[in-house]
Design an enzyme around this catalytic site. Sequence first.
Site, PDB file in Angstrom:
ATOM      1  N   ASN A 114       0.863  -1.180   0.000  1.00 41.32           N
ATOM      2  CA  ASN A 114       0.000   0.000   0.000  1.00 41.32           C
ATOM      3  C   ASN A 114       0.900   1.230   0.000  1.00 41.32           C
ATOM      4  OD1 ASN A 114      -1.863   1.994   0.451  1.00 41.32           O
ATOM      5  ND2 ASN A 114      -2.438   1.323   2.513  1.00 41.32           N
ATOM      6  N   LYS A 145       0.101   4.185  -0.446  1.00 41.29           N
ATOM      7  CA  LYS A 145      -0.606   5.377   0.054  1.00 41.29           C
ATOM      8  C   LYS A 145      -0.343   6.566  -0.880  1.00 41.29           C
ATOM      9  CE  LYS A 145      -0.500   3.401   4.625  1.00 41.29           C
ATOM     10  NZ  LYS A 145      -0.458   3.612   6.073  1.00 41.29           N
ATOM     11  N   HIS A 153      -9.881   1.268   4.653  1.00 40.14           N
ATOM     12  CA  HIS A 153      -8.644   1.534   5.404  1.00 40.14           C
ATOM     13  C   HIS A 153      -8.935   2.575   6.484  1.00 40.14           C
ATOM     14  CE1 HIS A 153      -4.585   2.774   6.359  1.00 40.14           C
ATOM     15  NE2 HIS A 153      -4.150   1.687   5.765  1.00 40.14           N
ATOM     16  N   GLU A 188      -7.327   5.034   7.383  1.00 38.59           N
ATOM     17  CA  GLU A 188      -7.046   6.404   6.956  1.00 38.59           C
ATOM     18  C   GLU A 188      -8.210   6.973   6.138  1.00 38.59           C
ATOM     19  OE1 GLU A 188      -3.167   5.641   5.284  1.00 38.59           O
ATOM     20  OE2 GLU A 188      -2.400   5.300   7.309  1.00 38.59           O
ATOM     21  N   GLU A 227      -5.916  -4.543  10.689  1.00 42.94           N
ATOM     22  CA  GLU A 227      -4.943  -3.466  10.885  1.00 42.94           C
ATOM     23  C   GLU A 227      -5.299  -2.645  12.116  1.00 42.94           C
ATOM     24  OE1 GLU A 227      -2.747  -2.418   6.980  1.00 42.94           O
ATOM     25  OE2 GLU A 227      -4.411  -1.060   7.261  1.00 42.94           O
ATOM     26  N   GLY A 233       1.941   2.654  10.998  1.00 45.82           N
ATOM     27  CA  GLY A 233       2.950   3.709  10.926  1.00 45.82           C
ATOM     28  C   GLY A 233       3.612   4.052  12.244  1.00 45.82           C
ATOM     29  N   SER A 291       2.750  -1.620  10.638  1.00 48.03           N
ATOM     30  CA  SER A 291       4.173  -1.680  10.989  1.00 48.03           C
ATOM     31  C   SER A 291       4.814  -3.035  10.722  1.00 48.03           C
ATOM     32  CB  SER A 291       4.382  -1.267  12.448  1.00 48.03           C
ATOM     33  OG  SER A 291       4.064   0.095  12.627  1.00 48.03           O
TER      34      SER A 291
END
Length: 247
Positions: A8, A10, A95, A97, A168, A174, A209
Amino acid sequence: MRKLVAANWKMNGLKAGGVMLARDLAKRVATGKLSSELVICPPATLLIAVAEALKGSSIALGGQDCHADEKGAHTGDISAVMLKDAGCRYVILGHSERRIGHHESDADVRAKVLAARKAGLAAILCVGESEAERQAGKTLDVVSRQLADSLPPGLAGMDAANLSIAYEPVWAIGSGRTPTPAEVTEIHAGIRRALGSQLREVRILYGGSVKPQNARELMTAPEVNGALVGGASLALDDFWAIARACG
Ligand code: PGA
């Protein structure tokens, strides 16, 4: 079950670098013995160029999101049909985000899952708890609710060919922190139970991560069928090491 390792990217990458990364990865896949399936999900601006770079390779292409409608007046959005047309086989949906940064509800995500299915794309549906939810011991409740509400009622029309789940934890993305392999196994087993016998063959990926340093212990944990990789997918050697750790 063949593992799925998804990159991904991003909102990262310009044409030259993205194409080079995809080409270099394709070269490694062609010469290295890898049993896992790889998919690259670049930003939308790079889909066509990366599709071209991956021609002849077994690496699949994926989008990072799609709109629920096929077409229309939705400035800035991209439909599942468009992703398919650009050469995608996969699309990441739900996701965190998007859920947090773009206020996507489970109902929104469900509509996208249906659009992806209709377009012939395989959804990689993301679920995961926040730090506070984890601390309150609500992880499985949260993830089960997200699954129930982000997938079609009764899981109608969903199967292992058009769906993977990515667990996730929001706090792990991250951050350099991860759950323990035992914790991941426990949550994945809960997800597997929630999916029921109809979706027994659906792959459940772990994301958050994943790095070369922790990939082996996470990817060889029971119930883990692959990885969704963000930051580490932008570096060829790191992503390759993760793919290798998956088998
Ligand atoms: P990360 O991102 O690997 O950078 O933590 C994973 C993801 O958000 O899919």
